[in-house]
Design an enzyme around this catalytic site. Structure first.
Site, short mmCIF file in Angstrom:
data_model
loop_
_atom_site.label_atom_id
_atom_site.label_comp_id
_atom_site.label_asym_id
_atom_site.label_seq_id
_atom_site.Cartn_x
_atom_site.Cartn_y
_atom_site.Cartn_z
N GLY A 55 0.83 -1.20 0.00
CA GLY A 55 0.00 0.00 0.00
C GLY A 55 0.86 1.25 0.00
O GLY A 55 0.52 2.27 0.59
N ILE A 65 -0.76 6.28 4.87
CA ILE A 65 -0.02 5.72 6.00
C ILE A 65 1.41 5.41 5.57
O ILE A 65 2.38 5.76 6.25
CB ILE A 65 -0.71 4.46 6.56
CG1 ILE A 65 -2.05 4.82 7.19
CG2 ILE A 65 0.19 3.78 7.61
CD1 ILE A 65 -2.83 3.64 7.70
N ALA A 66 1.54 4.76 4.42
CA ALA A 66 2.88 4.43 3.92
C ALA A 66 3.71 5.68 3.69
O ALA A 66 4.92 5.70 3.92
CB ALA A 66 2.78 3.60 2.65
N ARG A 70 -13.25 0.36 4.76
CA ARG A 70 -14.69 0.15 4.85
C ARG A 70 -15.43 1.30 4.16
O ARG A 70 -15.23 2.47 4.51
CB ARG A 70 -15.13 0.04 6.31
CG ARG A 70 -16.56 -0.44 6.50
CD ARG A 70 -16.79 -0.79 7.96
NE ARG A 70 -18.07 -1.44 8.18
CZ ARG A 70 -18.39 -2.11 9.29
NH1 ARG A 70 -17.50 -2.23 10.25
NH2 ARG A 70 -19.55 -2.68 9.43
N VAL A 80 -0.65 -3.83 9.35
CA VAL A 80 -1.17 -2.53 9.76
C VAL A 80 -2.58 -2.31 9.22
O VAL A 80 -3.43 -1.71 9.88
CB VAL A 80 -0.22 -1.41 9.28
CG1 VAL A 80 -0.74 -0.03 9.69
CG2 VAL A 80 1.19 -1.63 9.82
N ASP A 82 -2.31 1.82 19.73
CA ASP A 82 -3.21 1.94 20.87
C ASP A 82 -2.43 2.17 22.16
O ASP A 82 -2.83 2.96 23.01
CB ASP A 82 -4.09 0.70 20.97
CG ASP A 82 -4.78 0.40 19.65
OD1 ASP A 82 -5.49 1.29 19.15
OD2 ASP A 82 -4.60 -0.70 19.11
N HIS A 142 -7.62 -4.69 17.58
CA HIS A 142 -7.42 -3.28 17.26
C HIS A 142 -8.74 -2.75 16.73
O HIS A 142 -8.96 -2.63 15.53
CB HIS A 142 -6.30 -3.11 16.23
CG HIS A 142 -6.12 -1.69 15.79
ND1 HIS A 142 -5.77 -0.68 16.66
CD2 HIS A 142 -6.26 -1.10 14.57
CE1 HIS A 142 -5.70 0.47 15.99
NE2 HIS A 142 -6.00 0.24 14.73
#
Length: 362
Positions: free
Chosen positions: A41, A46-47, A122, A159, A189, A217
């Site tokens: 990804g 995020i990457a 989602r 992840v 978290d 998570h």
């Protein structure tokens, strides 16, 4: 054990046998074998927050060369090339090479560390079972690729959400790899919880020790402060249990829990996008502790394959308290679980069992 020796174990330069020679020359950045790291990804947000930390040496050390593979879909090729241009422009001394690819073999061949970030998010109206089914296709494929191409000592952190069950899917599709080598990220978290406590007490976040994240998570996770303490509080060389230092059980059992559990949704609400920088940073923390080891007396939280500890059923990827030594994690045993904590652990276990059934049918 020195950091150099731990890296040598990761890359196969040393045997993990207890009888292996213990005298090791101290390699330099010029002579160390590069650690091969794949990030999936890789064109995503995020990457984008992760790749620069990995390439810079923030994950495995400023003297550890890194060979970086970036994997994403063919449709992301142009964006991925932009990321690679920026990586080159950083001129990281630790980076020996970087490639972008959509080919599994190119990405996973002989990798030492795999950071599986890419996952299907989602969408509106999507049910959890639909999300699990969509991600099962992604992570079964990546599990098979790891099984076929990766180093037998590869360390994998998932992840992409739902991370715990995606990690279990990966494990089930990589039967030739030790299941202990495939984990999911709950360090985010832990970091969120530590930051909340530090802000509450006006202390440094590094003083917050041994919060435990149990379970999934997700919103059912249990951030448990009962085993944690504040280092050098209220004065240097003194330690105080978190509950005693905070002295507000109503806050700890209410607002604190919900803040950590709902933090991802709060960030989406505030910025219109999901957690990126904090997730990438936590993934770096996760791998660093796993490879280089947790400090003496420190407990980390990692979602790992259950062995039945604390009554959690086997064949779940569940966040436990762990310590890491010589590139291996071990679940901390013997922590006392009170009735309120057990109820919360049971709730997150139930959710993971439901996810497993939806994704894998058992």
């Amino acid at each position: 054990m020195s950091a150099a020796r731990r890296i040598a174990l990761l890359t196969g330069q040393l045997s993990q046998s207890a009888n292996a020679p213990q005298v090791v020359s101290q390699p330099t950045a010029a002579t160390k074998k590069p650690v091969k790291v794949v990030i999936t990804g890789a064109a995503g947000q995020i990457a984008y927050s992760l790749v620069f930390q990995v390439a810079s040496g923030a994950m495995l050390g400023a003297d550890q060369p890194i060979e970086l593979r970036l994997l994403d879909l063919p449709v992301c090729e142009k964006a991925l090339q932009g990321v690679i241009m920026e990586i080159h422009d950083c001129a990281f001394p630790t980076l020996t090479s970087v490639i972008g690819t959509s080919d599994y073999k190119t990405a996973f061949l002989d990798v030492d560390v795999a950071m599986l970030v890419g996952a299907k998010p989602r969408g509106p109206g999507m049910q959890r079972k639909d999300l699990l089914t969509a991600n099962a296709a992604i992570f079964s494929g990546q599990g098979k690729a790891l099984n076929q191409f990766a180093s037998r000592n590869v360390k994998v952190v998932v992840v992409g959400n739902p991370a715990n069950t995606n990690a279990l899917i990966t494990i089930k599709n990589a039967p030739d790899l030790p299941p202990q080598n495939i984990t999911a990220l709950t360090r985010l978290d832990f970091n969120r919880g530590a930051a909340q406590i530090a802000n509450r007490l006006k202390v440094g976040v590094s003083q917050i020790k041994n919060i435990v994240i149990w379970g999934n998570h997700s919103k059912t996770q249990y951030p448990d402060v009962n085993h944690g303490y504040i280092k050098d509080y209220p004065a240097p060389f003194l330690s105080t249990p978190i509950r005693a230092a905070v002295n507000d059980n109503k806050w700890l059992d209410g607002e604190f829990l919900s803040t950590v559990q709902d933090r991802g949704a709060a960030i989406i609400s505030a910025r219109g996008k999901s957690s990126a920088a904090s997730a990438g940073n936590a993934a770096v923390d996760h791998i660093r502790d796993w490879v280089l080891g947790t400090a003496s007396g420190d407990i980390a939280s990692m979602a790992v394959i259950s062995d039945g500890s604390y009554g959690v059923p086997k064949d779940l990827v569940f966040s436990f308290p762990v310590t890491c030594v010589n590139g291996s994690w071990k679940i901390v045993q013997g922590l006392k679980i009170d009735a309120a904590s057990q109820k919360l652990i049971d709730s997150t276990t139930k959710e993971l069992l439901e996810e497993r059934k939806d994704a894998l049918g058992f």
